[in-house]
Design a protein around this motif. Sequence first.
Motif, PDB file in Angstrom:
ATOM      1  N   THR A  48      28.495  37.906  68.691  1.00 47.45           N
ATOM      2  CA  THR A  48      29.706  38.316  67.978  1.00 47.45           C
ATOM      3  C   THR A  48      30.321  39.518  68.690  1.00 47.45           C
ATOM      4  O   THR A  48      29.614  40.327  69.282  1.00 47.45           O
ATOM      5  CB  THR A  48      29.390  38.621  66.501  1.00 47.45           C
ATOM      6  OG1 THR A  48      30.598  38.937  65.830  1.00 47.45           O
ATOM      7  CG2 THR A  48      28.422  39.798  66.369  1.00 47.45           C
ATOM      8  N   PRO A 407      25.947  42.060  74.749  1.00 48.11           N
ATOM      9  CA  PRO A 407      24.922  42.952  75.306  1.00 48.11           C
ATOM     10  C   PRO A 407      23.720  42.208  75.906  1.00 48.11           C
ATOM     11  O   PRO A 407      23.011  42.777  76.714  1.00 48.11           O
ATOM     12  CB  PRO A 407      24.505  43.825  74.129  1.00 48.11           C
ATOM     13  CG  PRO A 407      25.096  43.218  72.928  1.00 48.11           C
ATOM     14  CD  PRO A 407      26.240  42.378  73.347  1.00 48.11           C
ATOM     15  N   GLY A 427      28.747  49.370  69.798  1.00 47.61           N
ATOM     16  CA  GLY A 427      28.524  47.958  69.488  1.00 47.61           C
ATOM     17  C   GLY A 427      27.246  47.441  70.104  1.00 47.61           C
ATOM     18  O   GLY A 427      26.381  46.952  69.410  1.00 47.61           O
ATOM     19  N   GLY A 428      27.085  47.571  71.404  1.00 48.00           N
ATOM     20  CA  GLY A 428      25.857  47.061  72.014  1.00 48.00           C
ATOM     21  C   GLY A 428      24.806  48.138  72.211  1.00 48.00           C
ATOM     22  O   GLY A 428      23.704  47.867  72.658  1.00 48.00           O
ATOM     23  N   ASN A 430      22.864  49.808  70.303  1.00 46.63           N
ATOM     24  CA  ASN A 430      21.558  49.791  69.628  1.00 46.63           C
ATOM     25  C   ASN A 430      20.550  48.941  70.399  1.00 46.63           C
ATOM     26  O   ASN A 430      19.369  49.259  70.426  1.00 46.63           O
ATOM     27  CB  ASN A 430      21.674  49.360  68.162  1.00 46.63           C
ATOM     28  CG  ASN A 430      22.321  48.009  68.005  1.00 46.63           C
ATOM     29  OD1 ASN A 430      22.879  47.451  68.955  1.00 46.63           O
ATOM     30  ND2 ASN A 430      22.259  47.459  66.814  1.00 46.63           N
ATOM     31  N   LEU A 431      21.033  47.871  71.049  1.00 48.74           N
ATOM     32  CA  LEU A 431      20.103  47.084  71.873  1.00 48.74           C
ATOM     33  C   LEU A 431      19.778  47.829  73.167  1.00 48.74           C
ATOM     34  O   LEU A 431      18.619  47.905  73.579  1.00 48.74           O
ATOM     35  CB  LEU A 431      20.709  45.713  72.198  1.00 48.74           C
ATOM     36  CG  LEU A 431      20.795  44.725  71.030  1.00 48.74           C
ATOM     37  CD1 LEU A 431      21.287  43.372  71.517  1.00 48.74           C
ATOM     38  CD2 LEU A 431      19.464  44.563  70.323  1.00 48.74           C
ATOM     39  N   LYS A 434      17.037  50.433  73.374  1.00 44.88           N
ATOM     40  CA  LYS A 434      15.627  50.028  73.451  1.00 44.88           C
ATOM     41  C   LYS A 434      15.154  49.826  74.882  1.00 44.88           C
ATOM     42  O   LYS A 434      14.007  49.438  75.116  1.00 44.88           O
ATOM     43  CB  LYS A 434      15.398  48.799  72.582  1.00 44.88           C
ATOM     44  CG  LYS A 434      15.532  49.156  71.109  1.00 44.88           C
ATOM     45  CD  LYS A 434      15.681  47.966  70.217  1.00 44.88           C
ATOM     46  CE  LYS A 434      16.194  48.431  68.852  1.00 44.88           C
ATOM     47  NZ  LYS A 434      16.675  47.317  68.052  1.00 44.88           N
ATOM     48  N   PRO A 482      15.241  41.672  70.951  1.00 46.33           N
ATOM     49  CA  PRO A 482      15.069  40.350  70.332  1.00 46.33           C
ATOM     50  C   PRO A 482      15.034  39.186  71.323  1.00 46.33           C
ATOM     51  O   PRO A 482      15.036  38.035  70.909  1.00 46.33           O
ATOM     52  CB  PRO A 482      16.308  40.251  69.434  1.00 46.33           C
ATOM     53  CG  PRO A 482      17.340  41.049  70.134  1.00 46.33           C
ATOM     54  CD  PRO A 482      16.617  42.164  70.822  1.00 46.33           C
TER      55      PRO A 482
ATOM     56  N   GLY B  64      21.983  47.752  63.088  1.00 43.56           N
ATOM     57  CA  GLY B  64      21.859  46.304  63.292  1.00 43.56           C
ATOM     58  C   GLY B  64      20.421  45.846  63.360  1.00 43.56           C
ATOM     59  O   GLY B  64      20.142  44.647  63.327  1.00 43.56           O
ATOM     60  N   GLY B  65      19.472  46.794  63.484  1.00 36.10           N
ATOM     61  CA  GLY B  65      18.063  46.436  63.485  1.00 36.10           C
ATOM     62  C   GLY B  65      17.645  45.597  64.685  1.00 36.10           C
ATOM     63  O   GLY B  65      18.223  45.716  65.764  1.00 36.10           O
ATOM     64  N   CYS B  67      17.939  42.446  65.615  1.00 37.68           N
ATOM     65  CA  CYS B  67      18.895  41.566  66.287  1.00 37.68           C
ATOM     66  C   CYS B  67      20.109  42.309  66.823  1.00 37.68           C
ATOM     67  O   CYS B  67      20.898  41.758  67.574  1.00 37.68           O
ATOM     68  CB  CYS B  67      19.395  40.501  65.330  1.00 37.68           C
ATOM     69  SG  CYS B  67      18.511  38.986  65.505  1.00 37.68           S
ATOM     70  N   GLY B  68      20.301  43.520  66.371  1.00 44.55           N
ATOM     71  CA  GLY B  68      21.396  44.302  66.921  1.00 44.55           C
ATOM     72  C   GLY B  68      22.672  44.302  66.119  1.00 44.55           C
ATOM     73  O   GLY B  68      23.538  45.116  66.360  1.00 44.55           O
ATOM     74  N   GLY B  69      22.830  43.395  65.167  1.00 47.38           N
ATOM     75  CA  GLY B  69      24.039  43.428  64.338  1.00 47.38           C
ATOM     76  C   GLY B  69      25.289  43.108  65.128  1.00 47.38           C
ATOM     77  O   GLY B  69      25.800  41.987  65.096  1.00 47.38           O
ATOM     78  N   ALA B  70      25.739  44.091  65.883  1.00 48.19           N
ATOM     79  CA  ALA B  70      26.921  43.888  66.722  1.00 48.19           C
ATOM     80  C   ALA B  70      26.630  42.857  67.800  1.00 48.19           C
ATOM     81  O   ALA B  70      27.528  42.465  68.532  1.00 48.19           O
ATOM     82  CB  ALA B  70      27.309  45.207  67.364  1.00 48.19           C
TER      83      ALA B  70
END
Lengths: 527, 456
Positions: A48, A407, A427-428, A430-431, A434, A482, B64-65, B67-70
């Motif tokens: 998304t 991302p 937006g990206g 948070n991934l 990590k 993930p 987003g935890g 899976c990242g949400g965004a």
Amino acid sequence: MNHLQEKSPPVREIRLKAGVAHLGTPETLERDLRKGCLNQASRSFSQTSGCQFTLSLALLNTFLRAVVILHGPLGCGTCSIANIGAMKSFKRLREPGVEGLIYINTNLSESEVIGGGEGKLASAILYADEEYRPEIILVAIGCVPSLIGDDVDAVAQKLKNVISATIVPIHCAGFKSKVMATAYDDVYHGVLTKLVREKRYPDKVIYDEAQEQRRIIVNNRTVNVLNVTSMSRSDELELQRLINSLDLDVRFVVCYGSSNSLSDTLDSALNVSICGTHDDYFLEHLAEIYKIPFILDTMPIGPRNIARWLFAIADFFGKHKAAERIIEEEEAMLEEAVAPLREGFRGKKAFLAGGELRVIVTAELLSYLGLKILGVKGHHYDKFALPALEQLEESDKLVFEVATQQPFEHVNLAKKLLPDVFVGHSGGNNLTSKLGLPIFPLFSNAAGYMGYAGAFEVARRLTRILSNASFNKNLAKHCKLPFRSSWYEKDPYAYIKSDGLPIEKNNVACTHEPKVLSCQMKPKRAI
Amino acid sequence: MSLRQANSYKEGSFIDRPRHTCALGGALFTLRALSRVIPIIHASPGCGYNVYTAFNAGAGYLGGGYCGGAAWPSSNVVENEIVFGGEDRLKEQILSTLELMDGDLYVVVSGCMVEMIGDDLLTVVASIKDSPAPLLAVPTPSFKGNSYDGYDIILEGLFEGLTRRQTRKEKGLLNILGIVPGQDVFYRGNLSELKRLLEALGFKVNSFFGDGEDISSIRRAARAEATILLSDVAGQKAASFLEDARGVPTLKLPFPIGAQETENFLKGVAKALGLRDSKVQKLLSFENRRYYEYLERAADIYNDIDLQRYTVIVADSNYAPSVSNFVSEELGFVPVLTVVTDPLTEEKQKEVLLRFHSSGDLPRPLVRFGTQTSDSARFLREAWAPVSNHRYSFTLSPGLVIGSVYERELAEDYSLPLVTLSFPATNRVVFQEARAGYLGGLTLASEIFTTLVSGR
């Protein structure tokens, strides 16, 4: 260009041949852009990414004395929740005491999907007018009313004489375009058709010639700078300082505009863009209809691009020498300030992701500060990135990725390229966090990035951010990404496909014959 | 009657600054709250990002935890698919998601556009035979309702897809429903606290979204002895499904905040499940003693400088009655107005009104229902018409507003401090803290008093 007789602007896939999927080098990118291959590329896996409706709101939410109506089911535009507090403060930096962010959702349900949502929209407009007495009511039209064929323009026409606010329909249904930046055209279309107007000076009994002359003199030395929502008030003040130093006055439009300030838009000698991706639709129309010249070139971030941007304005007014003096002085002062910080950046490698122009100019700034640029990723790609690309040294050696968010691709890339710092669009992140890297936000509407003051501010923040990445390092140790581990063994472009076919090997295997030769690769300058 | 009054009570009208997202948003954040569940969104490119942004900020930066949400997988269908159908694109997206993303459960959810053009999620999912983990499809178009509805739709879908009717129930196993992830900003702390208390009574608890839980709690839901439902609005459909199709009876109780309501809650559960009274009493006496040992700390300052406040409360139907009862009966405050912000039918409004305690002679607030953010200011003018002459005025002071960040203006207009507790709460970062139960009541009291002494 004149699309103002149409209800809405054409989407950018068609108007600009913009594309949202590519991985290669600037060379392959330019080739595909010319051939028109770029905008046919898509992905078999996607994430998304925002849409033109939500991006339109980023602009619409800034308008002063305005109410935004979100015409759609309940969820559409609830992203505005994230801006309730910040937007109020930002508005008040432009006009103390002005109201906060007010938005109304028309809450379309199953019965409107069948019976139409015009009635609900009309009652929402009447409510907004009665409750808040705004000057402007902006109606952002989402996917559902677009698909069921609500005639928002007709509703606006019907209510025009019943309420005092100007109703501005914005046609920005998310499903219409994969190029999110089409949102800018949608908003500008509404502003151009409803809020920008030629002033009628009433016939005066005694005509004051001196006053009229004064008005003309002031207008001839006034520059409109088209601001963007990703800039801060301190960015505006810095650009104002630089332009003022050329003995010119500045007006910022369209963000944080009000009915009054937008109707002044035409009282200027020159329109200046600070982001080509953002503004061409607005500028071309003002040039075509009102004969106001414009500069649409680079973004004033990083010394090379600041100088290029400032020279373009100075040259228009025949002030090249003055600009030269100012730039020399400013650059010397900036150099003196950042010189001691360069030690901390030496050997550090950066990857940048975000808006096409912004990542390139920021890359130039980081490179000036002494970092090594490994690659950049733009949300989409079109001709507006080219002026900035010219300013970037060794740009042919960079990895160039085109993806609106996505991302999963840049996480894969970053794992391979191993940057020391990741400059990311919200937006990206948070991934990306990590991966255990320090992350520098690509933009903030509360901090400085532009002009010389902004360049120093970036250097200062980067020094701090690089000094301790423990938060993200610990996340990397304890929080999993993930994706399956097999993903990192694949090429980051494994899910990009062209015309339904997966891409074989080595960048983008574009085999199309050139289709879109009208695509201009030189920045346009209508001076 | 003016237009605005005509609209403010009517279910389904437009909403001035909504406090919910859509069904898709509720579904996505319910899935976000489950461990290692991967949603696959079949919708336009912005749907997922939009509700992520709303929930991230509104729910105290829930993020987003995993899976990242965004970065949720999303088919991002645009005009082409809307014209020619998006099922092929969906299938491609499901297959690539299964290949790329690592999860314990994959759930396909949908936005408005694909439902309007008639894409059939269930058929597409049925055509995929070799998924590495369970793969479900639950249509969740936004126009079907708000985030409460999304919570119900997705949970019903999960219960239907992952459980079977069990003739033998697991003794002492309870489900908890009615606390909606994200929509209740403190959902995880609340669930953990209630779970802690129920476990202390010897129960086992499926709260689904609590500490250490994963999708096995969903699988076990049909084996529970009962489902505790803590809302008049959310969770009803999912609970009914468990009752009707899986034979798990529903036990509906008020959402408890503070010592008194939590005591009632625990007694209610114990009575319904036939627990020994002495066991309950033992827990209550421990909890009550600890609770008052903490609350006692405020005895000095409360009485030294008079911390009693007139209180205006603006919250959803779970919090509004519980917080009103709590500030009145436990903090000894004077609630003036309580606005319930959920869109409710008249029938539902009557149910929610019953949650407000009305016995005794304690001050009771004027209770009003209003989904428009502008409603509260108008109700407050109705609730508080000060008696005044040209010299003296009986003002609403000292006072306190408990609500969401939407109530900032209201608080500013009356120069009152604001404690945020309901969605959206963009001015706080929430981790494990609760508002429900004993510990939640203490945290709420502590925050209220902290706000009142923050200038000292």
